[in-house]
Design an enzyme around this catalytic site. Structure first.
Site, PDB file in Angstrom:
ATOM      1  N   ASP A  29      34.012  36.006  57.465  1.00 17.20           N
ATOM      2  CA  ASP A  29      35.404  35.894  57.908  1.00 17.20           C
ATOM      3  C   ASP A  29      36.118  37.238  57.805  1.00 17.20           C
ATOM      4  OD1 ASP A  29      35.636  36.020  55.157  1.00 17.20           O
ATOM      5  OD2 ASP A  29      36.704  34.118  54.932  1.00 17.20           O
ATOM      6  N   SER A  30      35.385  38.271  57.368  1.00 17.81           N
ATOM      7  CA  SER A  30      35.880  39.648  57.443  1.00 17.81           C
ATOM      8  C   SER A  30      36.223  40.028  58.876  1.00 17.81           C
ATOM      9  CB  SER A  30      34.843  40.621  56.880  1.00 17.81           C
ATOM     10  OG  SER A  30      33.568  40.398  57.472  1.00 17.81           O
ATOM     11  N   ASP A  55      30.240  32.163  57.141  1.00 20.18           N
ATOM     12  CA  ASP A  55      31.352  31.902  56.225  1.00 20.18           C
ATOM     13  C   ASP A  55      32.097  30.625  56.599  1.00 20.18           C
ATOM     14  OD1 ASP A  55      31.384  33.741  54.191  1.00 20.18           O
ATOM     15  OD2 ASP A  55      32.757  35.122  55.166  1.00 20.18           O
ATOM     16  N   GLU A  75      31.140  39.975  44.431  1.00 20.98           N
ATOM     17  CA  GLU A  75      31.932  41.043  45.040  1.00 20.98           C
ATOM     18  C   GLU A  75      32.857  41.676  44.007  1.00 20.98           C
ATOM     19  OE1 GLU A  75      34.995  41.930  48.775  1.00 20.98           O
ATOM     20  OE2 GLU A  75      34.021  39.970  48.597  1.00 20.98           O
TER      21      GLU A  75
END
Length: 277
Positions: free
Chosen positions: A58-59, A97, A194
């Site tokens: 979804d970046s 995602d 992350e």
């Protein structure tokens, strides 16, 4: 205008990477690679370079759509990009995602995960700690592999208050380790960490039997992931954990992708300057 394949591109399909492949690589201590891709063209190039896993993240909300977070990304967006990547894929394992608020209830979780799998994902990724354990169990029980995303979780940016390293506080670190173990016990097949300290990422990776992918988590995870636009040096912001591989390439984009694969496999990337204490 027509587009023809380069004569240098190998025409023999590579052997498809599977979840079993990645688990065996962890067991052997072999590093594997992961990159984001959002379309058929880059999906093909990434696979050609030998990248093991493609994350349709979804970046895309930030690097493609120009939003200041991932929150505006919809299920329709994810389905479109996953299906595009699927059509260009050359044997990489595909993770899709689940976007913001797409797994808020049991029914919603099952329906949306199934939609992404039908679009071409082979695993879905959801963000969170202990609170996603029931969703993880629900999906795994029904044959949908889950990658749990811990540490800095961009969908929770308003609660976190910014893009900060997670797990520096000893109590938070121990909580994250316990939650990672819980998610594995709940059926997660993979974990993504992350922006966590290198020491914590190492401890979590060594404590789990499932593969652990890191981004800004040091060199001791089983794999490394980067956002494609970061790797190519075209993102407007350059986080500490990013390396511009295009700047060291003698063969353009293809060379940058190959350099990323080689440096991860050889344990040259990430280097100390890309890690958090």
């Amino acid at each position: 205008m027509s587009s023809q394949a380069s004569p240098n591109v190998p025409q023999t399909p590579r052997r498809a990477t599977t979840l079993s492949t990645l688990i065996k690589m962890k067991q052997k201590g072999e590093k594997f690679t992961c990159l984001t891709a959002y379309d058929a063209c880059f999906s093909s190039l990434v696979g050609e370079a030998g990248v093991d896993v493609i994350l349709i993240g979804d970046s895309l909300g930030m690097v493609l759509q120009g939003h200041d977070s991932t929150l505006p990304v919809t299920m329709d967006d994810m389905v479109y990009h996953i299906s595009s990547v699927k059509r260009g894929n050359r044997g990489a394992f595909l993770i899709g995602d689940m976007p913001f608020m797409s797994y808020a209830s049991e029914t919603q979780t099952l329906e949306n995960a199934a939609t992404l799998m039908r679009a071409g994902a082979q695993m879905i990724k959801i963000e969170g700690g202990a609170w996603i354990s029931s969703s993880t169990h629900l999906l795994a029980e029904r044959g949908i592999p889950v990658c749990a995303h811990m540490g800095l979780t961009p969908q929770s940016i308003n609660r976190i208050g910014g893009y900060h390293v997670q797990g520096r506080d000893p109590r938070q670190a121990q909580s994250m380790l316990a939650e990672a173990k819980l998610l594995e016990a709940s059926g997660a097949s993979m974990l993504l960490l992350e922006c966590v300290p290198q020491k914590l990422a190492k401890e979590i990776s060594e404590s789990l039997s499932i593969p652990v992918i890191g981004i800004g988590a040091g060199p001791d995870t089983d794999a490394q992931v980067m956002v494609l636009h970061d790797l190519l040096g075209i993102s407007p912001i350059t986080p500490k954990f990013v390396k511009n591989f295009l700047s060291i390439s003698d063969d353009g984009i293809r060379g940058a992708l190959s350099a990323f694969v080689q440096q991860v496999k050889n344990k040259e990337f990430p280097a100390p300057e890309h890690c958090f204490d």
